[in-house]
Design an enzyme around this catalytic site. Structure first.
Site, PDB file in Angstrom:
ATOM      1  CB  SER A   1      -0.976   0.003   1.182  1.00 14.85           C
ATOM      2  OG  SER A   1      -0.305   0.174   2.401  1.00 14.85           O
TER       3      SER A   1
ATOM      4  NE  ARG B   1      14.442 -11.207   3.014  1.00 13.18           N
ATOM      5  CZ  ARG B   1      14.459 -12.396   3.596  1.00 13.18           C
ATOM      6  NH1 ARG B   1      15.426 -12.705   4.434  1.00 13.18           N
ATOM      7  NH2 ARG B   1      13.539 -13.286   3.321  1.00 13.18           N
TER       8      ARG B   1
ATOM      9  CG  HIS C   1       8.836   1.042  12.653  1.00 10.37           C
ATOM     10  ND1 HIS C   1       9.025  -0.311  12.428  1.00 10.37           N
ATOM     11  CD2 HIS C   1       8.446   1.157  13.949  1.00 10.37           C
ATOM     12  CE1 HIS C   1       8.775  -0.971  13.549  1.00 10.37           C
ATOM     13  NE2 HIS C   1       8.414  -0.113  14.481  1.00 10.37           N
TER      14      HIS C   1
END
Ligand code: GRF
Length: 189
Positions: free
Chosen positions: A15, A90, A108
């Protein structure tokens, strides 16, 4: 067409990738998608837009260094200057950091340094806090530790479920990532 080209690294729904594609006046072209999951929905989103998408699966390489060298080869072939991580699950290794350090951004779903790592939204809900948020930051060798570029607060309502909070966080992410990209490339907010 912009002269500055960026690659998005993503592992999932995409998104944030889609928000970058849809953004008006982005100061760079989203020219490449790098994905580490062959079935990730973000790949379809790239294909629908005619954006080249490459899947690199780390387990098929003998080392993380080889994996990142293969990615670097594609970045070089597409003249990529910036990397935007958007749900890329990752840690970025020394190979990529050496060449792109200071030009890799991550988003984040918390107000870092609160709730780094996995399931930041679940961590916030469990904590009983009344607010959480979204952070865009430069990427370093740690997990969600690089210098913060921008943050936006998202309230946690008493009625919130994981779904409702996730939806509002995603909505905040899509706007904040575009603002942060404008800020780092053009120096505006
Ligand atoms: C976002 O919540 C982002 O903050 C986190 O992973 C999620 C990716 O969502 N790093 P999407 O794939 O962009 O929809």
């Amino acid at each position: 067409m912009n002269q500055v080209k960026a690659a998005v690294f993503a592992s999932g729904a995409g998104s944030n990738f889609q928000a970058m594609i849809d953004a008006k006046g982005l100061p760079c072209d989203i020219a490449l998608l790098i994905c580490d999951e062959e079935d990730a929905p973000v790949i379809d989103k790239a294909e629908r837009q005619g954006i080249p998408a490459y899947v690199f699966q780390p387990e098929t390489y003998s080392s993380k260094s080889d994996y990142e060298q293969a990615i670097l080869q594609q970045l070089s072939e597409h003249d990529i200057e910036w990397i935007f991580l958007a749900g890329y699950m990752r840690i970025i290794g020394p190979g990529l950091l050496q060449l792109y350090g200071g030009r890799i951004l991550n988003i984040h779903p918390s107000l870092l340094p609160n709730y780094p790592g996995l399931d930041a939204i679940g961590q916030a809900l469990q904590s009983g806090a009344s607010r959480t948020g979204v952070t865009v930051h430069y990427v370093d060798a740690g997990i969600d530790t690089g210098p913060i570029i921008m943050q936006e607060t998202v309230p946690i309502l008493p009625s919130d479920t994981r779904e409702t909070l996730t939806e509002r966080i995603h909505c905040a992410e899509h706007g904040l990532y575009i603002q942060a990209i404008n800020h780092v490339i053009k120096g505006v907010e």
